[in-house]
Design a protein around this motif. Sequence first.
Motif, PDB file in Angstrom:
ATOM      1  N   ASP A   1      -7.045  -9.736   0.424  1.00  8.26           N
ATOM      2  CA  ASP A   1      -6.923  -9.424   1.867  1.00  8.26           C
ATOM      3  C   ASP A   1      -5.274  -8.906   1.637  1.00  8.26           C
ATOM      4  O   ASP A   1      -4.241  -9.750   1.520  1.00  8.26           O
ATOM      5  CB  ASP A   1      -6.917 -10.511   2.593  1.00  8.26           C
ATOM      6  CG  ASP A   1      -6.562 -10.367   3.942  1.00  8.26           C
ATOM      7  OD1 ASP A   1      -6.052  -9.159   4.178  1.00  8.26           O
ATOM      8  OD2 ASP A   1      -6.962 -10.762   5.097  1.00  8.26           O
TER       9      ASP A   1
ATOM     10  N   SER B   1      -3.085  -8.276   3.786  1.00  8.04           N
ATOM     11  CA  SER B   1      -2.300  -8.933   4.892  1.00  8.04           C
ATOM     12  C   SER B   1      -1.738 -10.299   4.321  1.00  8.04           C
ATOM     13  O   SER B   1      -0.554 -10.671   4.474  1.00  8.04           O
ATOM     14  CB  SER B   1      -2.790  -9.398   6.245  1.00  8.04           C
ATOM     15  OG  SER B   1      -4.203  -9.890   6.193  1.00  8.04           O
ATOM     16  N   LEU B   2      -2.793 -10.663   3.522  1.00  6.42           N
ATOM     17  CA  LEU B   2      -2.331 -12.313   3.121  1.00  6.42           C
ATOM     18  C   LEU B   2      -1.435 -12.099   1.873  1.00  6.42           C
ATOM     19  O   LEU B   2      -0.375 -12.763   1.698  1.00  6.42           O
ATOM     20  CB  LEU B   2      -3.355 -13.175   2.370  1.00  6.42           C
ATOM     21  CG  LEU B   2      -4.428 -13.589   3.556  1.00  6.42           C
ATOM     22  CD1 LEU B   2      -5.500 -14.295   2.862  1.00  6.42           C
ATOM     23  CD2 LEU B   2      -3.765 -14.583   4.262  1.00  6.42           C
TER      24      LEU B   2
ATOM     25  N   TYR C   1      -4.212 -12.088  -3.731  1.00  2.00           N
ATOM     26  CA  TYR C   1      -4.967 -12.069  -2.704  1.00  2.00           C
ATOM     27  C   TYR C   1      -5.868 -10.657  -2.554  1.00  2.00           C
ATOM     28  O   TYR C   1      -5.264  -9.634  -2.814  1.00  2.00           O
ATOM     29  CB  TYR C   1      -4.439 -12.396  -1.407  1.00  2.00           C
ATOM     30  CG  TYR C   1      -3.744 -13.730  -1.450  1.00  2.00           C
ATOM     31  CD1 TYR C   1      -4.403 -14.815  -1.048  1.00  2.00           C
ATOM     32  CD2 TYR C   1      -2.558 -13.779  -1.859  1.00  2.00           C
ATOM     33  CE1 TYR C   1      -3.787 -16.220  -0.944  1.00  2.00           C
ATOM     34  CE2 TYR C   1      -1.961 -15.144  -1.996  1.00  2.00           C
ATOM     35  CZ  TYR C   1      -2.493 -16.207  -1.546  1.00  2.00           C
ATOM     36  OH  TYR C   1      -1.961 -17.545  -1.401  1.00  2.00           O
TER      37      TYR C   1
END
Length: 752
Positions: A451, A453-454, A449
């Motif tokens: 992101d 955080s993902l 990912y």
Amino acid sequence: MDFVLTLNDFVQTFIGLAASEGQKARFIQIGAGPHFSPFAPFLDRLAGYVVDPLLEEGHDSRYVGVRAGIGRGIGVIRLRHLDETAINNGLLPARFRELRSFGLISMLDSGGWLAGMCPNEETRAAIRMLVRETLVACMPLRYLVGRYGIGATDMLAISTAGTELEILEQLSDLPSPPRGLLVDVENLTLIQRQKVMDIFVARNYRPAWISQDLLAGFHDPIREMRRHVPALRRAAGLRGQTETALVTLLADCADDLGRPTEPERLNAIIDLVEAGRIEDTAPLVEALVSSARDREVLQQQLGPLIAEAIRQRAMYAEQGDEARIETMQRIIASLYDKCPAANRWAMGRSTAQLQEPAAARYAHLVLAHEPDDVMALHMAARFATATGLKDEELALRRRFMAQQTDRLLQMYNCLRLIWFYLHGPLNEQTKAAIMHCRNLPLRQPRALYGDPSLQIAHDHCELMLDCLDLDFLNHPQDVAVQPLLMHDHLGRRLDLDQVRQEALREGVRTVLLAAGDDLYLDRYARSFAKSALANSDEPIMVVLHAIGGRDRIEDIAARIGVVSERLYYSADDFDDAPYRYTTVNNECTFEKPVAHYQCVRFDVADSLLQGLGLPVIAADIDTLVLGGTSSLSARTDDVILNFNPLATGFAALITANLLRLRPTPGARRFMGAVRAYLRGELAKPKITRWIDQVALLMAKLHCEQNRTPVIIGGFEEKDINNTIYLRFDNYSIRFLSLYSTFDLNSIPAAYR
């Protein structure tokens, strides 16, 4: 009171009315106790919903069963009921075996029927001690209507052991007034009964007593018509002036009479659209749709309105006008619930704005026509989790598992399914289902990912699935206990035999243990020790374990500075350097080996248990001990665990912040399984922060699988908080877990 009738007469009246219209009578029954089933003899001629938080599985398929309570809010609520002891010891007659209510405590003291059954205060006090709680889903009436698409209703029956008035006050949230009401007032006080009667009068229902505790009501449109005579006269005076205002006013009056008003409302809506006042149509559209029997006809007649609402919604989205966006969406959703694209758009927007009830409503509208829509399944299941609708959530997640979707979403979904399976008996069928859930997402290619955080959430879900090792359950498990060095409150070294002899002389009955590294010892150890010593109601010993502090124990004891002959220290030489950045949760990777720190207590507790031969209570060090431990010492369970009914993940089914062990062979076998499991897990390069809780769960499953003779009990709600408190107050909790957000400055000076 105008007349008296039988229950069968009441139900058959509306069956006949519906039959004359060529359909079955529609009903909503809220409360499904064994003493209240007014519609059971007539289900072949009825269609409706039965709503009850403890609705039995395998209920009659001739109605829609909803396992939930009706209240003013959405969420999980505590349903109170009487322990079997209250029946068996004769405190109450056997007919109250099924008694349950959200307000059971107040019913004992409010002067209602239950208080009348028990006029003696001592008896009521004894019954209060026998009240137990079960967590159930709860929703307001308006959410029930929206979630299940409930339209016009012939009969509404309410029997909820004390909350009938609260539900009746939500009557206006139904699309139209029910033709008949049936309210069980047995559990209400005289004042509450009068309020029920006031609602009947205000809502134009003719009351009729079926029995001394069962009140029926017939909706009386003639009575309503008299109320609207002034408005109708005013409408007549508008003739020849403003046709739209005239039609709208007549439609409002007619709708209040509870009769179909489609032509009047339709004309008023068309007039408003032509006048460019599309926003003003929203309440008229919603009212029209709620009373309409054929929505497809309305969609054809109001096609231009739908198109214009969609166009204006897009325009307002560009402008960021949230209020008008919502108005347009109300119109679209009311008229066009067969358009998944419109509802999918609204679902996504509601999710982004954290409006989960609205997002779930749109998700169900999408699923009605696209049952395999992945995001709608995910959103509907997520909201079912939050509201405690377990049956609904389980069905949604099983459907989700069959879809091809993002690996993170699939892992999250499978973790929730595992949570469900672990609530039942662990037989071969259940284990096969768990392993299918575990392996399904792990077979998919590993996702990357953009992101961060993902990516962290993805990696943590992967660790959670990986640590569920059911093969571990099939083999005997044990690990040898390590020798433990002890020190007194000044840091002077003692061997375990000396400590055991001193405990024997002092009559010590329980050992309280907490462990921490330097940071946590400095922050919490003093308060833990002082509160435990101050509030003890039996001879206790407090042991503070210093992780990695074996060579500095005198300095640590001096920093903590608690002087007591009942305080001891232990320590180890743990080197955290090789294990840094190994602990992961769903938000971050920790620099410190937090998972290893959290598991140290199990080794120390087992060593104390065998070395001292005394019960051991192992708690988080960030805990205040606000009550004595004598009642825990009196319990005969080998092991007491903190089962968390509010948990939504399988790793939190057991919370590791409190553990009590007795010096028995059963407890020894349990701890052997805990430590054997951790020996393998803590050697891995990445570990979930919740591995200590998973270890307790795996040990419990291991004992059950191998029929180990161990008695495992659970702490009570008064023993420890499973909710987060922000500051100190006079909590009636034995062990107050502080959590990271607690205001340490609020701790009383006596414990600092």
